[in-house]
Design a protein around this motif. Structure first.
Motif, PDB file in Angstrom:
ATOM      1  N   MET A 118       8.791  10.587  -2.773  1.00 15.86           N
ATOM      2  CA  MET A 118       8.827  11.951  -3.279  1.00 15.86           C
ATOM      3  C   MET A 118       7.398  12.465  -3.415  1.00 15.86           C
ATOM      4  SD  MET A 118      11.629  11.361  -6.327  1.00 15.86           S
ATOM      5  CE  MET A 118      11.505  13.018  -6.994  1.00 15.86           C
ATOM      6  N   THR A 119       7.222  13.756  -3.184  1.00 13.01           N
ATOM      7  CA  THR A 119       5.918  14.369  -3.424  1.00 13.01           C
ATOM      8  C   THR A 119       5.715  14.556  -4.922  1.00 13.01           C
ATOM      9  OG1 THR A 119       6.741  16.638  -3.349  1.00 13.01           O
ATOM     10  CG2 THR A 119       6.125  15.616  -1.240  1.00 13.01           C
ATOM     11  N   ASP A 120       4.461  14.832  -5.316  1.00 12.77           N
ATOM     12  CA  ASP A 120       4.186  15.081  -6.731  1.00 12.77           C
ATOM     13  C   ASP A 120       4.993  16.269  -7.242  1.00 12.77           C
ATOM     14  OD1 ASP A 120       2.418  12.976  -6.753  1.00 12.77           O
ATOM     15  OD2 ASP A 120       0.614  14.228  -6.619  1.00 12.77           O
ATOM     16  N   ALA A 121       5.110  17.306  -6.417  1.00 10.15           N
ATOM     17  CA  ALA A 121       5.864  18.498  -6.832  1.00 10.15           C
ATOM     18  C   ALA A 121       7.343  18.173  -7.009  1.00 10.15           C
ATOM     19  CB  ALA A 121       5.683  19.617  -5.810  1.00 10.15           C
ATOM     20  N   TYR A 159       7.743  16.150 -10.284  1.00  7.63           N
ATOM     21  CA  TYR A 159       7.627  16.997 -11.475  1.00  7.63           C
ATOM     22  C   TYR A 159       8.890  17.825 -11.661  1.00  7.63           C
ATOM     23  CZ  TYR A 159       5.602  20.139 -14.944  1.00  7.63           C
ATOM     24  OH  TYR A 159       5.364  20.852 -16.095  1.00  7.63           O
ATOM     25  N   ASP A 160       9.365  18.448 -10.588  1.00 10.30           N
ATOM     26  CA  ASP A 160      10.564  19.285 -10.673  1.00 10.30           C
ATOM     27  C   ASP A 160      11.783  18.465 -11.106  1.00 10.30           C
ATOM     28  OD1 ASP A 160       9.121  21.485  -9.930  1.00 10.30           O
ATOM     29  OD2 ASP A 160       9.789  21.489  -7.833  1.00 10.30           O
ATOM     30  N   ALA A 161      11.872  17.228 -10.634  1.00  9.94           N
ATOM     31  CA  ALA A 161      12.995  16.376 -11.011  1.00  9.94           C
ATOM     32  C   ALA A 161      12.961  16.042 -12.505  1.00  9.94           C
ATOM     33  CB  ALA A 161      12.981  15.089 -10.195  1.00  9.94           C
ATOM     34  N   PRO A 198       0.783  -1.233   0.000  1.00  2.49           N
ATOM     35  CA  PRO A 198       0.000   0.000   0.000  1.00  2.49           C
ATOM     36  C   PRO A 198       0.816   1.285   0.000  1.00  2.49           C
ATOM     37  CG  PRO A 198      -0.019  -0.991   2.185  1.00  2.49           C
ATOM     38  CD  PRO A 198       0.656  -1.981   1.278  1.00  2.49           C
ATOM     39  N   ASP A 199       2.125   1.202   0.246  1.00  5.90           N
ATOM     40  CA  ASP A 199       2.916   2.421   0.353  1.00  5.90           C
ATOM     41  C   ASP A 199       3.615   2.798  -0.947  1.00  5.90           C
ATOM     42  OD1 ASP A 199       4.551   0.197   0.502  1.00  5.90           O
ATOM     43  OD2 ASP A 199       5.822   0.969   2.114  1.00  5.90           O
ATOM     44  N   ILE A 200       3.374   2.071  -2.036  1.00  5.28           N
ATOM     45  CA  ILE A 200       3.967   2.436  -3.321  1.00  5.28           C
ATOM     46  C   ILE A 200       3.224   3.645  -3.872  1.00  5.28           C
ATOM     47  CG2 ILE A 200       4.536   1.664  -5.662  1.00  5.28           C
ATOM     48  CD1 ILE A 200       4.236  -1.195  -4.666  1.00  5.28           C
ATOM     49  N   THR A 201       3.960   4.563  -4.483  1.00  7.57           N
ATOM     50  CA  THR A 201       3.360   5.750  -5.086  1.00  7.57           C
ATOM     51  C   THR A 201       3.803   5.871  -6.540  1.00  7.57           C
ATOM     52  OG1 THR A 201       5.196   7.255  -4.560  1.00  7.57           O
ATOM     53  CG2 THR A 201       3.508   6.918  -2.846  1.00  7.57           C
ATOM     54  N   LEU A 202       3.178   6.808  -7.242  1.00  7.31           N
ATOM     55  CA  LEU A 202       3.574   7.104  -8.627  1.00  7.31           C
ATOM     56  C   LEU A 202       5.056   7.432  -8.701  1.00  7.31           C
ATOM     57  CD1 LEU A 202       3.004   7.831 -11.621  1.00  7.31           C
ATOM     58  CD2 LEU A 202       2.396  10.129 -10.819  1.00  7.31           C
ATOM     59  N   ALA A 203       5.562   8.182  -7.728  1.00 11.09           N
ATOM     60  CA  ALA A 203       6.978   8.560  -7.742  1.00 11.09           C
ATOM     61  C   ALA A 203       7.877   7.332  -7.705  1.00 11.09           C
ATOM     62  CB  ALA A 203       7.289   9.479  -6.557  1.00 11.09           C
ATOM     63  N   ASP A 204       7.472   6.298  -6.988  1.00  8.23           N
ATOM     64  CA  ASP A 204       8.266   5.070  -6.945  1.00  8.23           C
ATOM     65  C   ASP A 204       8.328   4.423  -8.326  1.00  8.23           C
ATOM     66  OD1 ASP A 204       8.794   5.153  -4.136  1.00  8.23           O
ATOM     67  OD2 ASP A 204       6.750   4.455  -3.778  1.00  8.23           O
TER      68      ASP A 204
END
Length: 220
Positions: free
Chosen positions: A204-207, A210-212, A151-157
């Motif tokens: 990482m946050t969405d922001a 995106y910045d990366a 459950p802790d996977i995110t788009l950033a991962d």
């Protein structure tokens, strides 16, 4: 804009202009696939048998040429993505989506670079990236809701995985062109819910993500 300008925009390209444009796209597809999005535009023009001025008349920016060259790859990706999105099993859909994405990534360095970067200010590329991100989140959330993905996977991962895979492709494409599949499935095994352990670093946050991606486009 006067009426003659409008008529000129509506008029089809002359045969020789269409041929030059087609040759440029063909040369760009080969060069971007081999060298990535920073491939030499001068070489593309030479390979197409036209002047650099002709290239810029057809494609005022590098991004214009890149998008014209990537259309078949993008369609290949979309076709595979649609198959994955329609699969009934949430985990199978998640795996199939990433396998399709990475297979297209492995076949074209230009597409590889395109996946890794953001090009702010360009509506077309922003839309494509937004759709990809939404689809990734769709298949990921479905797998998580079914208790199949941790459950802790995110788009950033997932984007970090795309970046990692890009380097693996660069290192192995000549000698072991399918090595990326082993690394993908090792990571997929780590993404299974039953493999979950606490992670000391937050995503990482969405922001930040995106910045990366924008940073990558500015540093190349």
């Amino acid at each position: 804009m006067n009426p003659s300008d409008v008529e000129q925009m509506r008029r089809p390209l002359r045969r020789d202009a269409r041929e030059s444009r087609d040759k440029l796209i063909s040369a760009a597809q080969a060069e971007f696939a081999a060298q990535g999005v920073d491939a030499s535009l001068e070489k593309i023009a030479r390979d197409a048998g036209v002047s650099i001025g002709t290239l810029y008349r057809h494609f005022p920016t590098r991004l214009d040429l890149l998008m014209a060259a990537l259309r078949p790859r993008l369609q290949e990706f979309v076709d595979g993505a649609n198959v994955a999105l329609e699969m009934g099993d949430p985990w199978d859909a998640f795996v199939a989506y990433l396998e399709n994405l990475f297979a297209v990534q492995a076949g074209d360095r230009g597409f590889n670079d395109f996946l890794s970067r953001r090009f702010p200010g360009n509506d077309e590329t922003e839309h494509i990236h937004d759709v990809m991100c939404q689809e990734i989140e769709t298949v990921l959330v479905r797998a998580q809701a079914a208790g199949k993905a941790r459950p802790d996977i995110t788009l950033a991962d997932i984007v970090n995985l795309i970046w990692s895979n890009g380097r693996i492709i660069d290192a192995t494409s000549a000698k072991a062109p399918t090595a990326w599949r082993r690394q993908l499935h090792l990571m997929l095994d780590a993404y299974r819910a039953e493999r979950a352990h606490p992670i000391p670093e937050p995503p990482m946050t969405d922001a930040q993500l995106y910045d990366a991606m924008v940073h990558l486009s500015k540093t190349k």
